[in-house]
Design an enzyme around this catalytic site. Sequence first.
Site, PDB file in Angstrom:
ATOM      1  CB  SER A 102      -0.880   0.010   1.246  1.00  0.00           C
ATOM      2  OG  SER A 102      -0.058   0.052   2.404  1.00  0.00           O
ATOM      3  CE  LYS A 103      -2.665   6.456  -2.184  1.00  0.00           C
ATOM      4  NZ  LYS A 103      -3.147   7.232  -3.330  1.00  0.00           N
ATOM      5  NE  ARG A 104       0.091   7.226   3.548  1.00  0.00           N
ATOM      6  CZ  ARG A 104       0.340   8.493   3.626  1.00  0.00           C
ATOM      7  NH1 ARG A 104      -0.277   9.232   4.507  1.00  0.00           N
ATOM      8  NH2 ARG A 104       1.205   9.092   2.834  1.00  0.00           N
ATOM      9  CE  LYS A 105       0.994  -0.316   6.998  1.00  0.00           C
ATOM     10  NZ  LYS A 105       0.397  -1.569   7.455  1.00  0.00           N
ATOM     11  CG  ASN A 106       6.974  -0.502  -0.611  1.00  0.00           C
ATOM     12  OD1 ASN A 106       7.901  -0.861   0.079  1.00  0.00           O
ATOM     13  ND2 ASN A 106       7.009  -0.554  -1.924  1.00  0.00           N
TER      14      ASN A 106
END
Length: 486
Positions: free
Chosen positions: A247-251
């Site tokens: 997910s873009k929050r984490k990667n």
Amino acid sequence: MVDPVVVRAAPSPTGDPHVGTAYVCLFNYALRTKRGGRFILRIDDTDRTRYNADSERKIIEELAWLGLTFDEGPETAGADGPYRQSERTAIYREAVQTLIDSGAAYRCDCTKERLDEVRAAQRARKEQPRYDGHCRERSVAPDAPHVVRLKVPRDGETSFLDGLRGTITIANSTVDDQVLLKTDQHPTYHLATVVDDHAMGVTHILRAEEWINSMPKHVLLYKAFGWDIPQHFHLPLLRNPDRSKISKRKNPTSITWYRENGFLPEALLNFLALMGFSLGDDQEEFTLDEFVAAFEPDAIKTSAPVFDLTKLEWLNGVYIRKTPAPVLAAKLVAISPMAAAADRTLLEAIVPLIAERMKRLTEFEDLCDFFFVDKIEPRYDDLIPKKRTETNTAAVLRAARDVVANSETLTPETLEASLRALGEEVSWKPRELFMSVRFAISGKKVTPPIIESMCLLGKAECIERLDDAIDVLGDPENPILAAPSS
RNA sequence: GGCCCCUUCGUCUAGCGGUCUAGGACGUAGCCCUCUCAAGGCUAAGACACGGGUUCGAUUCCCGUAGGGGUCACCA
């Protein structure tokens, strides 16, 4: 000779092009290229509320950047169009009518409020939240607002084959009466994908693992229509470092991010291939063609790989190093304003000096800015090696300046030889001399090889920078003779 | 929580019953090379989740347990 295949990718234009999309596309591309056949791009734009007008174009552009090309799609005419599901609504409506006629589906006019209440009550009773079948046996008028739901058998189970996992069986009691046609008359994924995959003659479906639990719905649909079921392969999901779905929050998940941050398409592709497939023989670096040649769909991994950005960076560095200088220069121009503004001949000469020092193309500017500025302002403390004095350093730099000034032309061999000779003369270690010169020429501690850099900078520029450095150290009008330090 | 999927070094993986004192890569540490930083070379630490079976023999096959993940929408 194996039979040709028809595969497809069905991204949803709701946001930035996702690496997961590239990942799935890569495997589809590999199968189609290995076996021959067609690779179709179908735009899954049935969610009109999340629809993003730029998204489709970006997805197509970024996949093209990666080198993943389609045989048919919105921008590549073929016999199976249209390729946007929003342009195929008549097909779905007709399919839905068939299902209603045969009793496989039914109209439902339950309000959102009622559905919410039902689910809340079910949750309170610790039951599975699911449609309660209220409209199953009612007859809802076709002209009033309604949805169409799949009539999933209350009991029994549905089995299907996954090319990687074998037979999977799921109890029908855990499958909801899925909405097939929404109030806005657009289909849901489940209906659209089955109808289109059949209409387009898709033979192999390689898609993300998150769809496994939806398979019973799709199987039921294929059966209701009387259609053959394509072969399914559910790819493991790419994971964040904490192992949750990427997910873009984490990667970073946007392909655009990877492009803009200096990753090479070949490297990203190679890395994504590694995430789902092994060539064996401990071979980790390979071209798209080599991957395709080795690819077998049933040998795709089933365990979910963590997307390790650090390893991608390493691989990117490998690709940067093996890219020919002119090509690398062009790639730098495309991504860096500084490179774009640079003289192309100079840029191509700089590239070999920095290729093995970059993991991302974006590191170019930090590494090379000193080539492109008018004035270097070296810090006093940086210029003077430990255990050396201001006057001694000024004298040595002045001597270095003279070495440069007295050279006919600057070549790495002669410049290095003369500077080393100078170092010996004044009893400076090569390391001391080169560091001081490095700071004078570049103003920084870390640079490409300083001798080569000076040659590219040119005699006049080097003299100027050395003079400026000497100024920083003391009065230029009061030359100090070179003297041994001890 | 129900259901489904997955399970070898921190990470990506090789291994498809004996070749395993488990191999490679990234990362980490050390050394070498060296004008800095890299690159390169060498070395080191580091894993078969657990418990039962099956078998002469399990990392490899089966079953449990545990752990992780996914999914339970008029989103895909």
